[in-house]
Design a protein around this motif. Structure first.
Motif, short mmCIF file in Angstrom:
data_model
loop_
_atom_site.label_atom_id
_atom_site.label_comp_id
_atom_site.label_asym_id
_atom_site.label_seq_id
_atom_site.Cartn_x
_atom_site.Cartn_y
_atom_site.Cartn_z
N SER A 1 30.10 54.17 5.64
CA SER A 1 28.86 53.71 5.33
C SER A 1 29.24 51.97 5.08
CB SER A 1 28.10 54.29 4.25
OG SER A 1 27.69 55.47 4.52
N ALA A 2 28.73 51.01 6.07
CA ALA A 2 29.22 49.88 5.95
C ALA A 2 27.93 49.08 5.74
CB ALA A 2 29.82 49.49 7.27
N ASN A 3 28.00 47.78 4.92
CA ASN A 3 26.92 46.92 4.85
C ASN A 3 26.87 46.16 6.09
OD1 ASN A 3 27.00 47.25 2.03
ND2 ASN A 3 28.46 46.05 1.63
N CYS A 4 25.32 45.98 6.49
CA CYS A 4 25.12 45.45 7.68
C CYS A 4 23.75 44.49 7.52
CB CYS A 4 24.91 46.40 8.81
SG CYS A 4 24.38 45.76 10.23
N ARG A 5 23.99 43.31 7.66
CA ARG A 5 22.72 42.29 7.34
C ARG A 5 21.74 42.50 8.52
NH1 ARG A 5 21.94 38.14 4.12
NH2 ARG A 5 20.37 36.60 4.57
N MET A 6 20.53 42.99 7.95
CA MET A 6 19.31 43.37 8.96
C MET A 6 18.59 42.02 9.36
SD MET A 6 19.68 46.49 9.67
CE MET A 6 20.90 47.69 9.07
N ASN A 7 18.31 41.84 10.56
CA ASN A 7 17.42 40.83 11.18
C ASN A 7 16.07 41.54 11.61
OD1 ASN A 7 15.99 38.82 11.99
ND2 ASN A 7 17.40 37.85 13.40
N VAL A 8 15.03 41.57 10.98
CA VAL A 8 13.95 42.68 11.29
C VAL A 8 12.83 41.64 11.83
CG1 VAL A 8 14.46 44.26 9.89
CG2 VAL A 8 13.25 42.42 8.93
N ALA A 9 13.02 40.35 12.08
CA ALA A 9 12.10 39.45 12.65
C ALA A 9 11.17 40.10 13.68
CB ALA A 9 12.54 37.99 12.90
N ASN A 10 12.01 40.72 14.75
CA ASN A 10 11.15 41.66 15.85
C ASN A 10 10.99 42.92 15.76
OD1 ASN A 10 11.33 39.13 17.18
ND2 ASN A 10 13.28 39.40 18.10
N PHE A 11 11.17 43.58 14.43
CA PHE A 11 10.78 44.84 14.18
C PHE A 11 9.39 45.21 14.74
CE2 PHE A 11 8.53 47.89 11.37
CZ PHE A 11 9.43 48.89 11.41
N PRO A 12 9.30 46.18 15.62
CA PRO A 12 10.25 47.16 15.89
C PRO A 12 11.00 47.31 17.24
CG PRO A 12 7.96 47.91 16.66
CD PRO A 12 7.82 46.69 16.24
N PHE A 13 11.15 45.98 17.73
CA PHE A 13 11.68 45.59 18.82
C PHE A 13 12.90 45.14 18.72
CE2 PHE A 13 6.96 45.23 19.73
CZ PHE A 13 6.74 46.34 20.47
N ASP A 14 13.70 45.27 17.52
CA ASP A 14 14.73 44.60 17.08
C ASP A 14 16.03 45.36 17.37
OD1 ASP A 14 13.96 46.61 15.23
OD2 ASP A 14 15.33 45.98 13.71
N ALA A 15 17.19 44.60 17.38
CA ALA A 15 18.39 44.91 17.71
C ALA A 15 19.36 44.24 16.53
CB ALA A 15 19.19 44.40 19.05
N GLN A 16 20.37 45.33 16.23
CA GLN A 16 21.21 44.71 15.00
C GLN A 16 22.71 44.82 15.47
OE1 GLN A 16 19.61 43.67 12.30
NE2 GLN A 16 17.49 44.72 12.87
N THR A 17 23.47 43.96 14.84
CA THR A 17 25.01 44.04 15.27
C THR A 17 25.55 44.04 13.93
OG1 THR A 17 24.46 42.51 17.07
CG2 THR A 17 26.60 42.36 15.94
N CYS A 18 26.54 45.18 13.63
CA CYS A 18 26.85 45.59 12.54
C CYS A 18 28.42 45.47 12.75
CB CYS A 18 26.54 47.05 12.22
SG CYS A 18 24.81 46.91 11.88
N GLN A 19 29.23 45.64 11.77
CA GLN A 19 30.89 45.44 11.88
C GLN A 19 31.28 46.58 11.13
OE1 GLN A 19 32.06 41.60 10.89
NE2 GLN A 19 31.01 40.69 12.66
#
Length: 399
Positions: A170-188
């Protein structure tokens, strides 16, 4: 009774095969003997508490200053499979299950294969050898699915050791929800070997070629999120001291499936707003009934905003879906205000226009009746449709 007899006979034969050494083929017995001799000799003077990492150098000097020293100890992490389990937007966390292969080099566990009947690899318990402690970096939780008492490793004759990991991270991932619900997230998802400096250990990571395709990506996602890209790299983390280290990074890009939110929020909101505008401007309805329709719509939109607020992180960005709901809310507020103002305008203008018996006065008096209401209703309906079409445009662009 006959079937029991047959089963008993077969069982005796199987037991006889496993316990009667005469039934083993000679080559298999030779292999077991050679492997036993190799294992005995290999671990005779082996100290599992002693690390094979070379650290006989001055940490204050730059990397590679000692030309006689061996190269940095290599550690490689291979991602064999990945499965997205959960994305927790309010807490900005992503949970994945990783199937990993790790391998490293220990020269003390190498041998000449010709001395042991060409045995080039053996399998043994991990507890018998020294192994590095792979640690997730910047991770909230790690669950190792392997049985602690039955971990196996493979050792080849060159001293290369292979180990298999199956973990949930379970990793921390900064969410960019400006385009929610058409958003895409990049996590490491990042891993490191703590304690060791980058001058001592060189990290490598790779992704199994068999999962670098679109069909594999689809299997790695879940019902709400689709994996659209998977990459790897090694980052350098500097503290400006001895504990500078390298991080093996696996980066995933996931895109949300917006169908649920479109059918459960976007489309119903459009229908509710359109019907409510008709109800507010309905001819023949009294003022209080019109206000009740508008207020009910406002309460519905506010409730939807409250439900949505529990789904997204509390950041400074206003999600696209929230903007859509707020615009619908404002349209309904404008509709209530217009209906109220029209009544006030009529009460104020009609007596004055009747005194003026001009053609313009008669036309204006006629216009502030039903035509004005119909015009405002059409304009507000068009605004509602435009708001809905903008959301459809984002959906088409996202797909």
């Amino acid at each position: 009774m006959f079937s029991v007899f047959v089963l008993f006979t077969l069982l005796q034969r199987v037991i006889g095969f496993y316990y009667d050494s005469q039934l083993y083929v000679p080559k298999y017995r030779d292999y077991l003997e050679a492997q036993g001799n190799l294992t005995r000799d290999l671990f005779k003077n082996y100290e599992k508490d002693v690390s094979p990492v070379y650290a006989w150098f001055d940490t204050t000097k730059p990397l590679g200053y000692d030309k006689e020293a061996p190269k940095r100890w290599n550690y490689t992490l291979l991602l064999y499979n990945l499965k997205l389990v959960e994305v927790n937007e309010p807490e900005e966390q992503v949970s994945v299950v990783l199937e990993l292969m790790e391998y490293w080099y220990d020269p003390r566990l190498s041998w000449n294969a010709s001395d042991y009947r060409n045995v080039t690899a053996i399998f043994t318990r991990q507890e018998k050898i020294w192994s590095p402690t792979l640690t997730p970096f910047g991770v909230n939780e790690l669950i190792d699915f392997r049985d602690q008492d039955f971990r196996l490793v493979c050792i080849d004759n060159l001293g290369q050791i292979y180990d298999y990991l199956s973990v949930r991270v379970s990793a921390n991932c900064r969410m960019n929800v400006a385009n929610f619900p058409f958003d895409a997230q990049t996590c490491q998802i990042r891993f490191s070997l703590p304690i060791f400096s980058y001058k001592e250990v060189q990290m490598f990571n790779d992704i199994y070629e068999g999962i670098k395709n679109e069909s594999s990506y689809k299997a790695m996602g879940n019902s709400e999120w689709e994996l659209i890209n998977l990459t790897n790299r090694v980052d350098f983390l500097s503290y400006q001291d001895r504990f500078d280290l390298e991080l093996a990074v696996f980066e995933i890009k996931i895109a949300r499936n917006p169908l649920y939110y479109f059918y459960m929020i976007v489309f119903p909101s459009f229908v509710i707003n359109s019907v409510s505008i008709v109800g507010v401007f309905l001819k023949g309805a009294d003022k209080m009934s019109k206000l009740n329709v508008g207020l009910t719509n406002i309460m519905t939109m506010t409730f939807i905003l409250g439900v949505m607020s529990d789904k997204i992180p509390r950041t400074g960005n206003i999600p696209l879906l929230a903007v859509y709901i707020i615009i619908n809310l404002l349209i309904m507020l404008v509709a209530i205000a217009v209906v109220t103002l029209i009544n006030e305008i009529r009460n104020w203008a009609h007596p004055r226009l009747k005194k003026r018996k001009s053609t313009f006065s008669r036309r204006l008096e006629s216009f502030i009746g039903s035509p004005l209401e119909y015009t405002c209703a059409v304009l507000l309906e068009l605004a509602t449709c435009a708001n809905f079409l903008v959301m459809i445009a984002f959906w088409i662009d996202d797909s």
